[in-house]
Design an enzyme around this catalytic site. Structure first.
Site, PDB file in Angstrom:
ATOM      1  N   ASP A 197       0.757  -1.301  -0.029  1.00 19.05           N
ATOM      2  CA  ASP A 197       0.112  -0.253   0.328  1.00 19.05           C
ATOM      3  C   ASP A 197       0.934   1.419   0.288  1.00 19.05           C
ATOM      4  O   ASP A 197       0.626   2.177  -0.167  1.00 19.05           O
ATOM      5  CB  ASP A 197      -0.996   0.048   1.538  1.00 19.05           C
ATOM      6  CG  ASP A 197      -0.208   0.061   2.647  1.00 19.05           C
ATOM      7  OD1 ASP A 197       0.969  -0.426   2.697  1.00 19.05           O
ATOM      8  OD2 ASP A 197      -0.488   0.499   3.808  1.00 19.05           O
ATOM      9  N   GLU A 198       1.848   1.228  -0.416  1.00 22.04           N
ATOM     10  CA  GLU A 198       3.060   2.237  -0.360  1.00 22.04           C
ATOM     11  C   GLU A 198       4.544   2.014  -1.101  1.00 22.04           C
ATOM     12  O   GLU A 198       4.712   1.124  -1.160  1.00 22.04           O
ATOM     13  CB  GLU A 198       3.584   3.075   1.075  1.00 22.04           C
ATOM     14  CG  GLU A 198       4.230   1.840   2.068  1.00 22.04           C
ATOM     15  CD  GLU A 198       4.385   2.370   3.387  1.00 22.04           C
ATOM     16  OE1 GLU A 198       4.873   4.149   3.793  1.00 22.04           O
ATOM     17  OE2 GLU A 198       4.445   1.854   4.426  1.00 22.04           O
TER      18      GLU A 198
END
Length: 356
Positions: A98-99
């Site tokens: 997610d990043e």
């Protein structure tokens, strides 16, 4: 640029199940050994956060809806997001599903600025996945990561080169990478609470007190970080580590090793196509000396408890004085290889040692 999805796993669950929208969602298995993978913003209001024991999350938020994680679904969404990044640059360094960091010094799209690129990426993520992302834009990686958290959720914050020192000056020194609670307390004893205080102490004094780490602290206080964005490549190690609130002797580290082994094992379970060959115990002493001990067993661990047992066994190979205290502990699985290659190598080994 640092792009960070907002409460990613929980947001995917809320997107896919309208009944969960607006409600406190905790992505975790129930049970004493389980940890929170993600919490929706509704759950965060009660103090629930990722990596927290699930039983504590349930105490803090009794009305929380627990949803077991579905990593195959999260990976699919992550691939969508990665494809959006790739329209703009090939210099992408994922940190997790997610990043990621992106180097947008030069882009494929010809957009006029990094800010415009960030806006375009966030708009595409919203349109194509019905999820939101926050972004930080800055001259280097660590500043971008701080900036991406500045206006969460669904925010964009830009730190321009001329603003770097002013941006950093009032920040708590704990916002700097590598400054955990123990280091923050040691700096507080010197009267250092903010990054500005740290900068004022000066490089010579920091080096005198903390050696090479003092030099790094001074660089960070001035916003210097030359680490480049490293393009996507398979990780060779999966690990979890914690800086402890208090320095402790070696024999008191076992509960931490067990807990971290559980986190590492949970992350390893997502690597369905790769196998780890080596177990690693990482320690850092109170005077910042780092040491690792590793083991490559013939039979790999089959559970978190087996990983914890093997990792803790490595403490017997630490030969520092009995009075040594430790500020950080980590458990890792290293030497990841493709599962097919591992099976083939194991079969060749078995053939080689079989009696003729």
């Amino acid at each position: 640029m640092h792009i960070d999805m907002d409460a990613f796993y929980a947001s995917v669950e809320q997107r896919d199940d309208p009944a969960l929208r607006g409600r406190p969602v905790v992505v975790a298995w129930r049970g004493a050994r389980s940890v929170v993978c993600a919490a929706s913003y509704e759950a965060r209001k009660f103090g629930v956060h990722s990596a927290m024991p699930a039983v504590r999350a349930e105490r803090l938020c009794p009305q929380a809806i627990f949803v077991p994680p579905d990593f195959s679904r999260y990976k699919a969404v992550s691939r969508q997001i990665r494809a959006i990044f790739a329209r703009h640059t090939d210099l992408i360094e994922p940190l997790s599903l997610d990043e990621a960091y992106l180097d947008v010094t030069v882009t494929k799209t010809g957009l006029p600025s990094a800010t415009a690129t960030a806006e375009a990426i966030r708009a595409a993520i919203r349109e194509e996945t019905q999820l939101t992302a926050s972004a930080g834009v800055a001259p280097n990686k660590f500043l971008a990561k701080i900036a991406s958290d500045w206006r969460k959720p669904d925010g964009l914050f830009v730190v321009r080169p001329a603003q770097v020192e002013a941006f950093l000056t009032p920040l708590p020194v704990g916002r700097l990478p590598g400054v955990g609670k123990v280091m923050e307390a040691r700096l507080a004893e010197l009267g250092i609470a903010t990054v500005g205080d740290l900068r004022a102490l000066g490089m010579i004094e920091l080096e005198r007190r903390f050696g090479r780490w003092g030099h790094r602290l001074h660089e960070l206080s001035r916003g210097f970080d030359e680490h480049p964005v490293q393009p996507d490549r398979p990780s060779l190690q999966i690990s979890s580590e914690d800086t402890l609130e208090q320095d402790v002797p070696l024999e008191q580290l076992q509960p931490h090793v067990v807990r971290l082994a559980g986190k590492t094992w949970a992350a390893y379970q997502r690597e369905s196509d790769r196998v780890a060959r080596t177990i690693v115990l990482k320690l850092k002493t109170s005077d910042f000396r780092t040491l690792t001990r590793s083991l490559t067993p013939r039979v790999l661990p089959a559970s978190a408890s087996e990983l914890a047992e093997l990792a803790w066994g490595l403490h017997l190979r630490v030969d520092l004085p009995a009075g040594t205290r430790y500020r950080l502990v980590g458990v890792g699985l290293a030497g990841l290889v493709d599962r097919d290659n591992h099976v083939a190598q194991s079969e060749l080994f078995d053939m080689a040692v079989a009696p003729s």
